[in-house]
Design an enzyme around this catalytic site. Structure first.
Site, mmCIF file in Angstrom:
data_model
loop_
_atom_site.group_PDB
_atom_site.id
_atom_site.type_symbol
_atom_site.label_atom_id
_atom_site.label_comp_id
_atom_site.label_asym_id
_atom_site.label_seq_id
_atom_site.Cartn_x
_atom_site.Cartn_y
_atom_site.Cartn_z
ATOM 1 N N ASN A 40 -39.847 8.503 18.328
ATOM 2 C CA ASN A 40 -40.102 8.631 19.713
ATOM 3 C C ASN A 40 -38.897 9.563 20.489
ATOM 4 O OD1 ASN A 40 -38.606 5.964 19.006
ATOM 5 N ND2 ASN A 40 -37.945 6.321 21.172
ATOM 6 N N GLY A 48 -31.819 5.219 15.870
ATOM 7 C CA GLY A 48 -31.021 4.889 17.098
ATOM 8 C C GLY A 48 -31.651 5.580 18.423
ATOM 9 N N ALA A 49 -32.941 5.901 18.375
ATOM 10 C CA ALA A 49 -33.522 6.642 19.503
ATOM 11 C C ALA A 49 -33.598 5.642 20.553
ATOM 12 C CB ALA A 49 -34.952 7.035 19.141
ATOM 13 N N GLU A 50 -33.335 4.481 20.418
ATOM 14 C CA GLU A 50 -33.265 3.440 21.587
ATOM 15 C C GLU A 50 -31.707 3.592 22.413
ATOM 16 O OE1 GLU A 50 -35.082 2.867 19.028
ATOM 17 O OE2 GLU A 50 -36.629 3.356 20.428
ATOM 18 N N ASP A 78 -43.510 4.674 23.644
ATOM 19 C CA ASP A 78 -42.781 4.252 22.412
ATOM 20 C C ASP A 78 -43.638 4.559 21.254
ATOM 21 O OD1 ASP A 78 -40.436 3.829 20.675
ATOM 22 O OD2 ASP A 78 -41.069 1.913 20.835
ATOM 23 N N ARG A 109 -34.699 -0.546 4.363
ATOM 24 C CA ARG A 109 -36.019 -0.138 3.999
ATOM 25 C C ARG A 109 -35.816 0.089 2.464
ATOM 26 N NH1 ARG A 109 -36.234 1.543 9.164
ATOM 27 N NH2 ARG A 109 -37.244 -0.089 10.263
#
Lengths: 633, 99
Positions: A298, A212-214, A340, A146
């Site tokens: 999230n 990297g919350a996934e 999410d 970004r």
């Protein structure tokens, strides 16, 4: 303490005094230097020739006072010049412009280019870092980046540019040469932690978040000394108060939001250690309050049944002291998230009179959960919380006294149950788009998504470095779109944070993913996933101009003046979460965490690309001189 | 059936419906134990996960890996910045930093 001659006690005591004096003198010098660097950045940001940080100024309004391009002549915008950065994938964010130079940042492998606005046809420098391609395999939603941050330099250190690498490094580059000055490890891809957000400069520190919350990554924000790369402070999103930099005065004005020990108490079985809350979005800063603002994302995993509790302090708008990182306030928008609704979205600062006529310093944040929140940014007071669209259904309303979202249980998600028709979808009614605020009109220009979903959770084990989601999603246009054709999944809106009303609202074919930029020329600019840059009258929403770009847009436009000409620039390069189907050639509708099905029609309108396009009235620019940059023997 | 019986039957049915209705019984976020602690399990779901049908069976060794990695990164960064402050040279590979 007097730091001079005349000390009459023991030598040891004198020595200690001298050391203290030297230390104090050093602190004083550093303070002066810090103040100068910050003032210089503020000064640069207000110059219409620059776009020195994301959001243009610390207020993060994405607004320019420039008026050369206006509603009366915007139809005459033409391409002045363009640049392909040689990288496909999603180009989120925007270039920076500082003192006649444009700095461009690409997605992975995160190449950086410097172009001179006097002759952008020649690359001044390139920084092309080497990083492990393994980073690509742990990025959740394309390999985006970004953007950059700029620090203006001081007596000891030359001006610097900062960038994050997908593999977790934060890099300081010499702004004049592009050479790497230092390179810090901030995240470890072996445990699933990456960096996709842009760094942010405040005083003599550079802030960076985490992604990297996934993959179950516990989020943190870190401040580093711009001169040396030395870590100044780090604050986690979950865990002990000490690790989160939460002290006894946290939420002292709004104790109803929750206070101490909740980063542990609202989790079970040490889930906070893999609890997400990564902050990969945007920042704002108020120099008078000395507070930085950002949102944590999230909780992890998405399967909410696996993490009972309110899961603090994920999904939180934080106000933190810039020097110490200590949290002054935290307001959790979506406790125990089930959808999410990662709340890392833009924080736009304004000063407006509230409904009682009191002038207040405000922070406005369009959240992924479909609510636009406005807080008093001095203490976290909730001023307004309104639905981005009347089709938001997971929540009935926000209780303004407690700040609690009053949920509609019909749209809850939990094991052994498939939730249907939840609005917004996981991609939110708003996502990473950097939106704008027009202070003359006191309106926020929101690029919005219009997406709903079905959601079915499943159990899965946690293994460090592996995906840890636990939900299957089907995403489709909201009720105002067309679910047969898969179009009508975006909106562009003008929002009044005091009355809570939309001044106008227009539908778009696809989500307005990249954000908006407003100008005093009564214009709002934005890009679309199907590959247009558009300009609307910011008073009425009337479409006045558009241009078809080589690829779709997931970034936000900027504008600047150079040698008497106002330019508008925008990245093209479709990708990001909505573009994963195109980028990775996926066809399963549930792939890409549901995005492939949601945007399956996009391939009929655009394909991959990557670069920047620059516009001016009648295409006026450096190459009006046809001999500029010509080969001379 | 008398009016009283009808009323009684209707009231009983209404009460039963009210308790059976998910909108009444399910978690809506408004019943807080204290400020900031408002989560409740969905009806029929466990309050505590460990030992339940939905026990995630977390492995403590896996859960510890992130912090171990972060601590190691912080230590390496300290070595790099210390040498940078001392010499003005940035050495990324900590094994190459002179002792």
């Amino acid at each position: 303490m007097v730091c001079a001659n005349g000390e009459t006690r023991t030598t040891k005591r004198r020595s200690l005094m001298n050391r203290a004096c030297i230390l104090l003198a050093g602190v004083a010098m550093v303070s002066v230097g810090v103040a100068r660097a910050n003032e210089k950045l503020v000064e640069l940001s207000k110059d219409n020739g620059n776009w020195v940080m994301n959001g243009r100024t610390y207020e993060a309004q994405n607004y320019s006072p420039l008026t050369q391009i206006s509603t009366s002549n915007v139809k005459n915008l033409r391409v002045a010049w363009s640049f392909s950065d040689g990288v496909l994938n999603g180009h989120e964010g925007a270039p920076l412009v500082v003192n006649g130079m444009m700095y461009i940042q690409s997605p992975f492998p995160n190449r950086t280019f410097a172009l001179n606005l006097d002759n952008p046809g020649r690359i001044v420098w390139e920084n092309n870092p080497k990083q492990s391609s393994a980073a690509r395999s742990v990025a959740c939603c394309d390999v985006v980046n970004r953007g950059l941050a700029y620090w203006p330099g001081d007596d000891t250190t030359a001006p610097l540019l900062f960038k994050n690498l997908l593999d977790g490094h934060l890099v300081a580059m010499d702004a004049k040469t592009g050479k790497t000055v230092w390179k810090i490890e901030n995240n470890d891809i072996r445990v699933g932690s990456t960096l996709t957000g842009a760094p942010y400069v405040v005083k003599d520190e550079v802030l960076t978040g985490s992604s990297g919350a996934e993959l179950g990554v516990r989020g943190y924000i870190t401040a580093y000394d711009v001169h040396t790369g030395a870590q100044k402070w780090r604050a986690y999103a979950t865990g002990s108060d000490e690790s989160m930099l939460i002290g006894k005065n946290f939420n002292i004005t709004n104790p109803q939001y929750g206070t101490s020990d909740l980063g542990l108490e609202t989790w079970q079985d040490n889930g906070w250690k893999i609890g997400g809350g990564t902050n990969w979005g945007w920042y704002a800063y108020d120099p008078q309050e000395n507070l930085i603002y950002y949102g944590s994302g999230n909780p992890s995993p998405w399967n909410a049944t696996m993490r009972p509790g309110d899961n603090k302090w994920t999904m939180t708008i934080f106000g933190r002291d810039a020097d110490t990182g200590m949290a002054k306030f935290g307001y959790q928008k979506t406790p125990h998230d089930e959808w999410d609704y990662a709340g890392v979205d833009v924080m736009m600062l304004s000063e407006q009179r509230d409904k009682n006529g009191k002038l207040r310093k405000l922070l406005t944040h369009p959240d992924r959960n479909g609510i636009v929140y406005t807080l008093d940014r001095t203490n976290g007071d909730l001023v307004s919380a309104n639905k981005i669209d009347d089709t938001v259904n997971w929540v009935r309303h926000v209780d303004m006294k407690t700040g609690i979202p009053v949920r509609d249980p019909e749209y809850a998600t939990y094991m052994d149950h498939k939730a249907r028709g939840v609005c917004p979808a996981a991609m939110g009614y708003h996502n990473q788009g950097f939106d704008s605020y027009d202070p003359q009109k006191q309106r926020f220009m929101l690029g919005a998504n219009h997406l709903c979903m079905d959601w079915e959770p499943f159990m899965l084990p946690y293994r460090a470095g592996q995906f840890f989601v636990g939900a299957t999603l089907s995403i489709y246009p909201g009720p105002k779109g067309n679910r047969q054709t898969g179009e009508g999944s975006g909106q562009i809106k003008s929002y009044d944070a005091i009355t809570g009303k939309m001044s106008w609202s227009k539908m778009e074919r696809f989500a307005v993913w990249g954000g908006t930029m407003s100008t005093a020329g009564n214009l709002v600019f934005y890009g679309t996933l199907d590959g247009f840059i558009k300009a609307r009258d910011s008073r009425t929403g009337e479409l006045l101009w558009k241009f078809k770009l080589p690829s779709g847009v997931v970034g936000n436009p900027i504008t600047f003046e150079h040698k008497g000409v106002q330019y508008v620039a925008i990245y093209y390069g479709v990708g990001g979460w909505p573009g994963v189907g195109l980028v990775f050639d996926l066809t399963d509708p549930s792939a890409g965490l549901g995005a492939v099905g949601a945007f399956k029609e996009m391939a009929h309108y655009t394909q991959q690309g990557g670069g920047v396009m620059v516009f001016s009235l009648n295409g006026k620019g450096p190459y009006d001189d046809v001999n500029l940059g010509e080969y001379e023997n | 059936m008398t009016i009283r019986m009808i009323f009684s039957a209707t009231a009983t049915a209404t009460l039963a419906l009210a308790f059976a209705s998910p909108a009444f019984a399910a978690y809506d976020g408004t019943h807080c134990k204290k400020p900031g602690v408002c989560w409740e399990p969905q009806p029929g779901y466990p309050e505590q996960l460990v030992g339940s049908k939905y026990d995630p069976h977390f492995d403590p060794a896996e859960l510890a890996k992130q912090q171990e990695s972060e601590d190691a990164m912080v230590a390496r960064n300290k070595a790099r910045t210390a040498y940078f402050i001392k010499t003005g040279t940035w050495v990324e590979d900590v094994n190459q930093i002179p002792k």
